[in-house]
Design an enzyme around this catalytic site. Structure first.
Site, PDB file in Angstrom:
ATOM      1  N   GLY A  70       1.047  -1.251   0.071  1.00 52.40           N
ATOM      2  CA  GLY A  70      -0.069  -0.072  -0.013  1.00 52.40           C
ATOM      3  C   GLY A  70       1.013   1.197  -0.054  1.00 52.40           C
ATOM      4  CG  LEU A  71       3.647   1.266  -2.039  1.00 53.46           C
ATOM      5  CD1 LEU A  71       4.697   1.150  -3.664  1.00 53.46           C
ATOM      6  CD2 LEU A  71       4.534   1.444  -1.102  1.00 53.46           C
ATOM      7  N   GLY A  72       0.094   4.600  -0.912  1.00 58.65           N
ATOM      8  CA  GLY A  72      -0.654   5.696  -1.017  1.00 58.65           C
ATOM      9  C   GLY A  72       0.113   6.990  -0.171  1.00 58.65           C
ATOM     10  NE  ARG A  73      -3.610  11.021   0.768  1.00 56.46           N
ATOM     11  CZ  ARG A  73      -4.819  11.781   1.332  1.00 56.46           C
ATOM     12  NH1 ARG A  73      -5.016  12.944   1.495  1.00 56.46           N
ATOM     13  NH2 ARG A  73      -5.675  10.948   1.721  1.00 56.46           N
ATOM     14  CG  ASN A 131      -6.945   5.383  10.324  1.00 54.54           C
ATOM     15  OD1 ASN A 131      -5.991   5.103  11.192  1.00 54.54           O
ATOM     16  ND2 ASN A 131      -6.992   6.365   9.543  1.00 54.54           N
ATOM     17  N   GLY A 189       0.109  11.920   8.693  1.00 55.76           N
ATOM     18  CA  GLY A 189      -0.263  12.367   7.616  1.00 55.76           C
ATOM     19  C   GLY A 189       0.729  12.672   6.502  1.00 55.76           C
ATOM     20  CE  LYS A 239      -3.874   7.671  13.705  1.00 52.64           C
ATOM     21  NZ  LYS A 239      -5.083   7.870  12.489  1.00 52.64           N
ATOM     22  CD  GLU A 280      -7.243  14.368  13.366  1.00 53.41           C
ATOM     23  OE1 GLU A 280      -7.849  14.470  12.334  1.00 53.41           O
ATOM     24  OE2 GLU A 280      -6.036  13.771  13.618  1.00 53.41           O
ATOM     25  CE1 TYR A 281     -12.713  12.772  12.939  1.00 48.47           C
ATOM     26  CE2 TYR A 281     -15.073  12.852  13.104  1.00 48.47           C
ATOM     27  CZ  TYR A 281     -13.920  12.357  12.293  1.00 48.47           C
ATOM     28  OH  TYR A 281     -14.187  11.846  11.335  1.00 48.47           O
TER      29      TYR A 281
END
Length: 304
Positions: free
Chosen positions: A7-10, A96, A124, A174, A181-182
């Site tokens: 998985g090489l996303g962001r 997540n 992020g 997490k 965070e919300y």
């Protein structure tokens, strides 16, 4: 070479890049092979086309870190991987995922002598430069095996990563992190909206955000990011008033109910996100009709 990243996303892609900067050579795999090939040209890692090739190229005992979307995608990856792996191998689920999914997955792995770790990863798109905050659950043995990689992925070898406890604890921590965070984001958004609307003072929101970054009790990375984009544009004319919500925000709200622990700020911040998604539209229209019914108040017509 024992470590593979799927998985090489962001997040996954930048984690692989950060490992490369410290000369940690790994195998990488992505649903689109061209993404893996491009990353390899940049990092010197080894690109694999599928799970069979990934498992074959890694030395035993292997570590395979999944950075995939939670849910069916991760479940499919586990079902495909498990028959290919050997006793002593280790799977890390960096999605997540819901923490209650971790124990059953760990049990499936244990049947084959394979270790399982659940890892919550925060940072992020800035993690490549600043390092990632990683909270993970699993055995002490698994923690020891992951330590050399965590020391590179985290901001420093001794900060930014924590073995939180048994399987499930990493994703639980997490989940709570994202709920907090919300609430923080909602509070900043509301405060700046009040200042933006205040007549007579002509407040410069960019200057205020920059001011609060220094010495204020509300200074934070979220404030840093806010100061940066406010310095460029305070009007947001081209931004739609829509905010998505992740599964973890909902799970945190549900945990509040299940555990009987009040979390009104987190709960309300989630409700506010639902409001931006148009899920309050019908209720708002009904309120307008009721006001018209009992008081004759005018109803604003929607755009045609």
């Amino acid at each position: 070479m024992e470590f593979g990243m799927v998985g090489l996303g962001r997040m996954g892609g930048n984690m692989a890049r950060r490992l490369a900067r410290q000369s940690r050579k790994i195998a990488v795999m992505n649903r689109s092979f061209d993404v893996a090939e491009a990353l390899v040209k940049e990092t010197g890692h080894i690109a694999c086309r599928d799970y069979t090739e990934l498992v074959a190229v890694l030395e035993k005992p292997r570590i395979i870190w999944l950075m995939l979307p939670a849910g069916d995608v991760t479940e499919t990856a586990l079902s495909t991987l498990l028959p290919l792996l050997s006793p002593g191998d280790l799977i890390v689920d960096g999605a997540n995922a819901h923490y209650q999914d971790d124990a059953p997955r760990a049990a499936r792995c244990a049947e084959r002598g394979i270790e399982f770790v659940d890892a919550g990863v925060s940072g992020g798109i800035w993690g490549l430069e600043n390092g990632y905050c990683i909270m993970f659950g699993g055995s002490d043995t698994a923690a020891a095996r992951l330590k050399p990689y965590l020391e590179v992925l985290a901001p420093t070898p001794t900060t930014g990563w924590l073995h939180t406890g048994p399987v499930g604890s990493g994703h639980y921590v997490k989940m709570i992190h994202n709920g907090i965070e919300y609430g923080m984001m909602q509070a900043f958004a509301e405060g700046f909206a009040l200042m933006k609307d205040k007549s007579g003072f002509n407040l410069d929101l960019a200057e205020i955000a920059e001011l609060w970054r220094h010495g204020s009790v509300v200074r934070s990375w979220l404030l840093d990011l806010s100061a940066d984009f406010l310095a460029e544009d305070q009007m947001f004319d081209d931004i739609a008033p829509f905010v998505a919500d992740s599964g973890e925000g909902r799970w945190t709200a549900l945990a509040s109910i299940e555990q009987g622990i009040p979390a009104p700020v987190i709960m309300l911040s989630l409700m506010m996100r639902f409001t931006t998604q148009g899920r309050n539209d019908y209720a708002a229209k009904m309120l307008a009709k009721m006001r018209h019914g009992f008081g004759g108040h005018a109803i604003k017509k929607g755009e045609q």
